[in-house]
Design a protein around this motif. Sequence first.
Motif, PDB file in Angstrom:
ATOM      1  N   VAL A 122       0.844  -1.100   0.009  1.00  9.90           N
ATOM      2  CA  VAL A 122       0.153  -0.061   0.084  1.00  9.90           C
ATOM      3  C   VAL A 122       0.996   1.166   0.008  1.00  9.90           C
ATOM      4  O   VAL A 122       0.669   2.134  -0.783  1.00  9.90           O
ATOM      5  N   ARG A 123       2.079   1.213   0.667  1.00  8.34           N
ATOM      6  CA  ARG A 123       2.898   2.303   0.960  1.00  8.34           C
ATOM      7  C   ARG A 123       3.549   2.600  -0.547  1.00  8.34           C
ATOM      8  O   ARG A 123       4.070   3.748  -0.835  1.00  8.34           O
ATOM      9  N   GLY A 124       3.608   1.494  -1.161  1.00  6.49           N
ATOM     10  CA  GLY A 124       4.419   1.532  -2.567  1.00  6.49           C
ATOM     11  C   GLY A 124       3.669   2.209  -3.498  1.00  6.49           C
ATOM     12  O   GLY A 124       4.058   2.108  -4.745  1.00  6.49           O
ATOM     13  N   GLU A 125       2.466   2.328  -3.259  1.00  7.35           N
ATOM     14  CA  GLU A 125       1.716   3.362  -4.231  1.00  7.35           C
ATOM     15  C   GLU A 125       1.229   4.798  -4.118  1.00  7.35           C
ATOM     16  O   GLU A 125       0.315   5.229  -4.687  1.00  7.35           O
ATOM     17  N   ARG A 126       1.600   5.274  -2.872  1.00  6.88           N
ATOM     18  CA  ARG A 126       1.195   6.353  -2.553  1.00  6.88           C
ATOM     19  C   ARG A 126       1.529   7.705  -3.596  1.00  6.88           C
ATOM     20  O   ARG A 126       0.782   8.483  -3.648  1.00  6.88           O
ATOM     21  N   THR A 127       2.783   7.671  -4.034  1.00  4.34           N
ATOM     22  CA  THR A 127       3.075   8.484  -4.979  1.00  4.34           C
ATOM     23  C   THR A 127       2.754   7.894  -6.790  1.00  4.34           C
ATOM     24  O   THR A 127       2.364   8.513  -7.552  1.00  4.34           O
ATOM     25  N   LEU A 128       3.073   6.758  -6.624  1.00  3.73           N
ATOM     26  CA  LEU A 128       2.710   6.009  -7.955  1.00  3.73           C
ATOM     27  C   LEU A 128       1.347   6.074  -8.603  1.00  3.73           C
ATOM     28  O   LEU A 128       1.079   6.506  -9.816  1.00  3.73           O
ATOM     29  N   ARG A 129       0.380   5.758  -7.742  1.00  2.48           N
ATOM     30  CA  ARG A 129      -0.953   5.760  -8.016  1.00  2.48           C
ATOM     31  C   ARG A 129      -1.479   7.079  -8.673  1.00  2.48           C
ATOM     32  O   ARG A 129      -1.808   7.258  -9.682  1.00  2.48           O
ATOM     33  N   LEU A 131       0.404   9.533  -9.712  1.00  4.46           N
ATOM     34  CA  LEU A 131       1.307  10.050 -10.885  1.00  4.46           C
ATOM     35  C   LEU A 131       0.734   9.064 -12.119  1.00  4.46           C
ATOM     36  O   LEU A 131       0.622   9.914 -13.113  1.00  4.46           O
ATOM     37  N   LEU A 132       0.360   8.145 -12.078  1.00  4.56           N
ATOM     38  CA  LEU A 132      -0.439   7.220 -13.110  1.00  4.56           C
ATOM     39  C   LEU A 132      -1.742   8.036 -13.614  1.00  4.56           C
ATOM     40  O   LEU A 132      -2.319   7.901 -14.764  1.00  4.56           O
ATOM     41  N   ALA A 133      -2.394   8.419 -12.389  1.00  6.99           N
ATOM     42  CA  ALA A 133      -4.014   8.956 -12.394  1.00  6.99           C
ATOM     43  C   ALA A 133      -3.765  10.168 -13.316  1.00  6.99           C
ATOM     44  O   ALA A 133      -4.612  10.418 -14.313  1.00  6.99           O
TER      45      ALA A 133
END
Length: 323
Positions: A122-129, A131-133
């Motif tokens: 879950v912490r591995g997508e705090r910026t990634l998600r 950013l992709l959005a």
Amino acid sequence: MVRVLPWFLLLCAFAANAAQPVQPDRRIAVTIDDLPWQRIDRTAVADLAARHAQLIASLRQAGVPVAGFVNEDKLEVAGQVQPARVSMLRDWLDAGFELGNHTYGHVDLHAVGLPAFEQAIVRGERTLRPLLAERDATPRWFRHPYLRAGRTPEDKAAVAAFLGEHGYRVAPVTVDNGEWVFAFAYANVLDGQPDAPARAATLERLKRGYVPYMLAKLDYYERQSIALLGYALPQVLLMHANELNAAAYVDLVEGIRRRGYRFVTLEEAMRDPAYARKDGYTGRYGPSWLHRWAMAEGKPKAFYAGEPEVPRWVLDLAGVDSE
């Protein structure tokens, strides 16, 4: 004059075609872990931007699909997200590459246990998600750090269920390798060898050793695929974002092409039904999925023989004892 009958001509053509061996349908997907940079906290700030730019330029020049996997902790310094490091991820997206989740902290499931591992996902997508959005996309691939996917069927199932609930598919690896050892050696020489001529010679030796080693690994896993499955599986290659690939990636891609491979997306490779096979591995390491499937079938020890190894001199330069 002797008249040649049409049926005789057809028979000759059929015989000629039958004599030609059937070539395997060689396909491969490239995946690159540890974005934005493998040893980011050991790379001088003054060097990082140039080395990253060199890697992106090499990836663009090679012109093949890539799925990259992000360690979100590498975006931070002292707990604060660094815009310059997020910008490095944008460079991957601008180049047309896909980004997936490789956890926060590159944590080992076998060491931290399920609750902590799920938190790292879950912490591995705090910026990634988000950013992709920005590009109307969502992260859909997950790569286990160290390829450690669980010591029991229950743990594997629990992680798979958690990932599914969060919209992820596991990105397996079939062409496992010791690329990271060559990369550590390359970075150690690049940053630690004061004698410029000696440094250049050693870096060139590493590059010349790296590409044949990786091609030998690919040949090995192609043979494993044919022995286990009866055909050449669309392979998934594991690599990392580092100085070595900034320098040698184009040569490696050309070497793979010369072996008759065409490069495909991870999604296309994963359409092969073999990827639905049972993972039969319960050890503490992270082997190729081809070997996991072989273990599920109870293949004897001899089945796994012959895998190429990283040379001792490279291990010594990397400062590690083994792959």
